[in-house]
Design a protein around this motif. Structure first.
Motif, PDB file in Angstrom:
ATOM      1  N   MET A  75     -18.534  -9.287   2.889  1.00  0.00           N
ATOM      2  CA  MET A  75     -18.775  -8.778   1.660  1.00  0.00           C
ATOM      3  C   MET A  75     -19.750  -7.696   2.044  1.00  0.00           C
ATOM      4  N   GLU A  76     -20.944  -7.748   2.525  1.00  0.00           N
ATOM      5  CA  GLU A  76     -21.651  -6.514   3.068  1.00  0.00           C
ATOM      6  C   GLU A  76     -20.769  -5.274   3.127  1.00  0.00           C
ATOM      7  N   THR A  77     -19.584  -5.343   3.762  1.00  0.00           N
ATOM      8  CA  THR A  77     -18.368  -4.299   4.398  1.00  0.00           C
ATOM      9  C   THR A  77     -17.458  -3.821   3.389  1.00  0.00           C
ATOM     10  N   LEU A  78     -17.344  -5.255   2.155  1.00  0.00           N
ATOM     11  CA  LEU A  78     -16.784  -4.034   0.676  1.00  0.00           C
ATOM     12  C   LEU A  78     -17.893  -3.441  -0.181  1.00  0.00           C
ATOM     13  N   HIS A  79     -18.895  -3.777  -0.408  1.00  0.00           N
ATOM     14  CA  HIS A  79     -20.071  -3.171  -1.127  1.00  0.00           C
ATOM     15  C   HIS A  79     -20.294  -1.854  -0.704  1.00  0.00           C
ATOM     16  N   ALA A  80     -20.250  -2.228   0.625  1.00  0.00           N
ATOM     17  CA  ALA A  80     -20.587  -0.199   1.668  1.00  0.00           C
ATOM     18  C   ALA A  80     -19.190   0.528   0.990  1.00  0.00           C
ATOM     19  N   GLU A  81     -18.104   0.004   1.166  1.00  0.00           N
ATOM     20  CA  GLU A  81     -17.200   0.636   1.096  1.00  0.00           C
ATOM     21  C   GLU A  81     -17.195   0.657  -0.396  1.00  0.00           C
ATOM     22  N   TYR A  82     -17.235   0.481  -1.299  1.00  0.00           N
ATOM     23  CA  TYR A  82     -16.970   0.516  -2.853  1.00  0.00           C
ATOM     24  C   TYR A  82     -17.833   0.570  -3.776  1.00  0.00           C
ATOM     25  N   GLY A  83     -18.863  -0.521  -3.470  1.00  0.00           N
ATOM     26  CA  GLY A  83     -20.196  -0.081  -4.461  1.00  0.00           C
ATOM     27  C   GLY A  83     -19.247  -0.615  -5.208  1.00  0.00           C
ATOM     28  N   TRP A  84     -20.734  -1.737  -6.424  1.00  0.00           N
ATOM     29  CA  TRP A  84     -20.216  -2.967  -6.814  1.00  0.00           C
ATOM     30  C   TRP A  84     -19.811  -2.761  -8.216  1.00  0.00           C
ATOM     31  N   ASP A  85     -19.059  -1.539  -8.790  1.00  0.00           N
ATOM     32  CA  ASP A  85     -18.405  -1.337  -9.630  1.00  0.00           C
ATOM     33  C   ASP A  85     -17.233  -0.983  -9.370  1.00  0.00           C
ATOM     34  N   GLU A  86     -16.798  -0.716  -8.434  1.00  0.00           N
ATOM     35  CA  GLU A  86     -15.151  -0.757  -8.143  1.00  0.00           C
ATOM     36  C   GLU A  86     -14.689  -1.951  -7.574  1.00  0.00           C
ATOM     37  N   ARG A 124      -6.916  -6.324   3.207  1.00  0.00           N
ATOM     38  CA  ARG A 124      -6.635  -4.926   3.003  1.00  0.00           C
ATOM     39  C   ARG A 124      -6.758  -3.559   3.830  1.00  0.00           C
ATOM     40  N   PHE A 125      -9.048  -3.540   2.915  1.00  0.00           N
ATOM     41  CA  PHE A 125      -9.829  -2.694   4.138  1.00  0.00           C
ATOM     42  C   PHE A 125      -9.185  -2.564   5.231  1.00  0.00           C
ATOM     43  N   LYS A 126      -9.445  -3.622   6.293  1.00  0.00           N
ATOM     44  CA  LYS A 126      -9.513  -3.805   7.705  1.00  0.00           C
ATOM     45  C   LYS A 126      -8.236  -3.699   8.300  1.00  0.00           C
ATOM     46  N   ARG A 127      -6.554  -3.926   7.459  1.00  0.00           N
ATOM     47  CA  ARG A 127      -5.989  -3.045   8.348  1.00  0.00           C
ATOM     48  C   ARG A 127      -5.964  -2.160   7.558  1.00  0.00           C
ATOM     49  N   ARG A 128      -6.226  -1.014   6.177  1.00  0.00           N
ATOM     50  CA  ARG A 128      -5.931   0.141   6.685  1.00  0.00           C
ATOM     51  C   ARG A 128      -7.251   1.042   7.866  1.00  0.00           C
ATOM     52  N   GLU A 129      -8.516   0.119   7.641  1.00  0.00           N
ATOM     53  CA  GLU A 129      -9.132   1.083   9.359  1.00  0.00           C
ATOM     54  C   GLU A 129      -8.514   1.172  10.090  1.00  0.00           C
ATOM     55  N   GLU A 130      -8.177   0.166  10.744  1.00  0.00           N
ATOM     56  CA  GLU A 130      -7.550  -0.279  12.644  1.00  0.00           C
ATOM     57  C   GLU A 130      -5.908   0.429  12.370  1.00  0.00           C
ATOM     58  N   GLY A 131      -5.348   0.651  11.369  1.00  0.00           N
ATOM     59  CA  GLY A 131      -3.857   1.280  11.439  1.00  0.00           C
ATOM     60  C   GLY A 131      -4.870   3.202  11.367  1.00  0.00           C
ATOM     61  N   ASN A 132      -4.983   3.354  11.350  1.00  0.00           N
ATOM     62  CA  ASN A 132      -6.278   5.213  11.447  1.00  0.00           C
ATOM     63  C   ASN A 132      -6.073   5.689  12.268  1.00  0.00           C
ATOM     64  N   PRO A 133      -5.364   6.316  13.011  1.00  0.00           N
ATOM     65  CA  PRO A 133      -6.096   6.554  14.471  1.00  0.00           C
ATOM     66  C   PRO A 133      -7.610   7.777  14.007  1.00  0.00           C
ATOM     67  N   LEU A 134      -6.972   8.356  12.961  1.00  0.00           N
ATOM     68  CA  LEU A 134      -7.910   9.199  13.242  1.00  0.00           C
ATOM     69  C   LEU A 134     -10.048   8.143  12.595  1.00  0.00           C
ATOM     70  N   THR A 135      -9.560   7.951  12.086  1.00  0.00           N
ATOM     71  CA  THR A 135     -10.827   6.887  11.577  1.00  0.00           C
ATOM     72  C   THR A 135     -11.301   6.077  12.598  1.00  0.00           C
ATOM     73  N   LEU A 136     -10.536   5.634  13.144  1.00  0.00           N
ATOM     74  CA  LEU A 136     -10.910   5.228  15.148  1.00  0.00           C
ATOM     75  C   LEU A 136     -11.759   5.799  15.700  1.00  0.00           C
ATOM     76  N   ALA A 137     -11.128   7.201  15.790  1.00  0.00           N
ATOM     77  CA  ALA A 137     -12.023   7.521  16.352  1.00  0.00           C
ATOM     78  C   ALA A 137     -12.567   8.277  16.139  1.00  0.00           C
ATOM     79  N   LEU A 138     -13.305   8.565  14.659  1.00  0.00           N
ATOM     80  CA  LEU A 138     -14.256   8.655  14.433  1.00  0.00           C
ATOM     81  C   LEU A 138     -15.710   7.364  14.507  1.00  0.00           C
ATOM     82  N   ARG A 139     -14.828   6.214  14.094  1.00  0.00           N
ATOM     83  CA  ARG A 139     -15.651   5.751  14.306  1.00  0.00           C
ATOM     84  C   ARG A 139     -15.787   5.226  15.504  1.00  0.00           C
ATOM     85  N   HIS A 140     -15.325   5.480  17.019  1.00  0.00           N
ATOM     86  CA  HIS A 140     -16.219   5.145  17.841  1.00  0.00           C
ATOM     87  C   HIS A 140     -16.444   6.224  18.747  1.00  0.00           C
ATOM     88  N   GLY A 141     -16.664   7.214  17.682  1.00  0.00           N
ATOM     89  CA  GLY A 141     -17.832   8.527  18.104  1.00  0.00           C
ATOM     90  C   GLY A 141     -16.626   9.279  19.114  1.00  0.00           C
TER      91      GLY A 141
END
Length: 227
Positions: free
Chosen positions: A1-12, A51-68
């Motif tokens: 729940m906290e992850t989805l709120h951080a990503e989208y906000g309540w309105d989205e 769905r959100f986790k699949r998008r994030e885990e499936g994007n090498p650019l995002t993974l590289a940024l997330r891991h610094g």
């Protein structure tokens, strides 16, 4: 729940999953209480999270940024093998999660932006168009200026008119005492063709919002006649 709120906000979240716990006085605590008792709603939230986790885990650019891993990020970006969906996804992630400093601006945000073919494209999975997201997340004014230079619509009303959004963001920062209000993004938008006379669907203009927040510098700029 906290992850989805951080990503989208309540309105989205309420738009994606129209349940009362996201629509009326939402909080993580009240949402969890409702979801524990309401199986169908919990299943929708769990599906959105997967769905959100699949998008994030499936994007090498995002993974590289997330891991610094800046070396891997630079290599991937220079390879020319990253799709527009992955570039858009990584840029959105960077705007939402990385600090707004010169290192991130010059090393991540601007290089990603250079690879975006259509800065007005709004992917279905993204909570906001790029210009709106940049305003919402206090992006460096230089990034917003470059977005406009690359064709971002300064009067894009798909989310909220950028000028009104900017005044609201600065007003909230001022009233929460988080920082002093800045007029630099307002100036950039006006120079980029934003129409100060345009109103949102409720009839509000940027000037009216500035007055409501008592942002004197904004009021002065928005009252100034166009010459």
């Amino acid at each position: 729940m906290e992850t989805l709120h951080a990503e989208y906000g309540w309105d989205e979240l309420a738009r994606r999953i129209p349940v009362r716990c996201f629509q009326l006085n939402p909080s993580v605590t009240s949402s969890l209480k409702f979801l524990r008792k309401t199986e169908w709603a919990r299943e929708q939230v769990e599906s959105e999270f997967l769905r959100f986790k699949r998008r994030e885990e499936g994007n090498p650019l995002t993974l590289a940024l997330r891991h610094g891993d800046t070396t891997e990020f630079a290599r991937l970006l220079a390879s020319g093998s990253m799709s527009q969906a992955r570039v858009h996804g990584a840029l959105g992630w960077a705007l939402r999660h990385l600090p707004t400093d010169d290192e991130r601006l010059n090393g991540v945000l601007l290089p990603l932006l250079e690879k975006v073919e259509d800065v007005n494209h709004w992917p279905d999975y993204a909570p906001l168009p790029l210009l709106s997201l940049a305003i919402d997340r206090d992006a460096d004014p230089a990034f917003i200026r470059d977005l406009l230079r690359r064709g971002a619509d300064a009067n894009d009303a798909r989310f909220w008119l950028p000028l009104l959004h900017t005044v609201d963001v600065e007003g909230q920062a001022y009233h929460s005492k988080r920082r002093a209000p800045r007029t630099d993004v307002l100036d950039i938008l006006l120079m980029g063709g934003a129409d100060a006379a345009r109103a949102d669907t409720r009839g509000n203009t940027a000037l009216e919002i500035a007055r409501a927040y008592s942002l004197k510098a904004f009021v002065n700029k928005l009252e100034r006649p166009v010459t």
